[in-house]
Design a protein around this motif. Structure first.
Motif, PDB file in Angstrom:
ATOM      1  N   GLU A   3       0.854  -1.183   0.000  1.00 29.64           N
ATOM      2  CA  GLU A   3       0.000   0.000   0.000  1.00 29.64           C
ATOM      3  C   GLU A   3       0.892   1.236   0.000  1.00 29.64           C
ATOM      4  O   GLU A   3       1.829   1.343   0.793  1.00 29.64           O
ATOM      5  CB  GLU A   3      -0.892   0.005   1.234  1.00 29.64           C
ATOM      6  N   VAL A   5       0.872   5.573  -0.117  1.00 28.93           N
ATOM      7  CA  VAL A   5       0.143   6.835   0.010  1.00 28.93           C
ATOM      8  C   VAL A   5       1.156   7.956  -0.171  1.00 28.93           C
ATOM      9  O   VAL A   5       2.188   7.979   0.499  1.00 28.93           O
ATOM     10  CB  VAL A   5      -0.546   6.957   1.390  1.00 28.93           C
ATOM     11  N   ARG A   6       0.870   8.881  -1.090  1.00 26.18           N
ATOM     12  CA  ARG A   6       1.762  10.016  -1.343  1.00 26.18           C
ATOM     13  C   ARG A   6       1.013  11.321  -1.078  1.00 26.18           C
ATOM     14  O   ARG A   6      -0.194  11.425  -1.305  1.00 26.18           O
ATOM     15  CB  ARG A   6       2.265  10.012  -2.791  1.00 26.18           C
ATOM     16  N   TYR A  59       1.908  14.083  -7.934  1.00 27.16           N
ATOM     17  CA  TYR A  59       0.662  13.696  -7.278  1.00 27.16           C
ATOM     18  C   TYR A  59      -0.311  14.860  -7.290  1.00 27.16           C
ATOM     19  O   TYR A  59       0.083  16.013  -7.152  1.00 27.16           O
ATOM     20  CB  TYR A  59       0.942  13.236  -5.846  1.00 27.16           C
ATOM     21  N   HIS A  65      -3.277   7.308  -3.559  1.00 22.30           N
ATOM     22  CA  HIS A  65      -3.290   6.088  -2.728  1.00 22.30           C
ATOM     23  C   HIS A  65      -3.427   4.925  -3.693  1.00 22.30           C
ATOM     24  O   HIS A  65      -4.356   4.885  -4.490  1.00 22.30           O
ATOM     25  CB  HIS A  65      -4.495   6.172  -1.778  1.00 22.30           C
ATOM     26  N   TYR A  66      -2.465   3.993  -3.650  1.00 23.22           N
ATOM     27  CA  TYR A  66      -2.540   2.858  -4.570  1.00 23.22           C
ATOM     28  C   TYR A  66      -1.954   1.591  -3.962  1.00 23.22           C
ATOM     29  O   TYR A  66      -1.231   1.649  -2.962  1.00 23.22           O
ATOM     30  CB  TYR A  66      -1.873   3.195  -5.899  1.00 23.22           C
TER      31      TYR A  66
END
Length: 71
Positions: A3, A5-6, A59, A65-66
């Motif tokens: 997972e 998240v940036r 971003y 979120h990926y």
């Protein structure tokens, strides 16, 4: 999958990864530039990066979120 998240409006300059990546966007968006071509990915989209493929990332205003599967 890993997972990821940036942060909102963040970016990473040209870089590579010592693995192949296939990622599913869960929220927000990411813009990838590969070999001079820029593509935008949002929720539900999938992107693929080859092993050691040079790319940059930007971003969106909500970050991104990926889930990333690495090989």
């Amino acid at each position: 999958p890993v997972e990821v998240v940036r942060e909102a409006n963040g970016s990473l300059e040209d870089h590579t990864h010592p693995f192949e990546v296939i990622a599913l966007i869960l929220g927000g968006n990411i813009e990838l530039t590969i070999e001079g071509i820029t593509s935008n990915y949002a929720s539900g989209d999938v992107f693929h990066l080859k092993y050691e493929q040079l790319h940059s990332e930007t971003y969106g205003p909500n970050g991104v979120h990926y889930l990333a599967a690495r090989k």
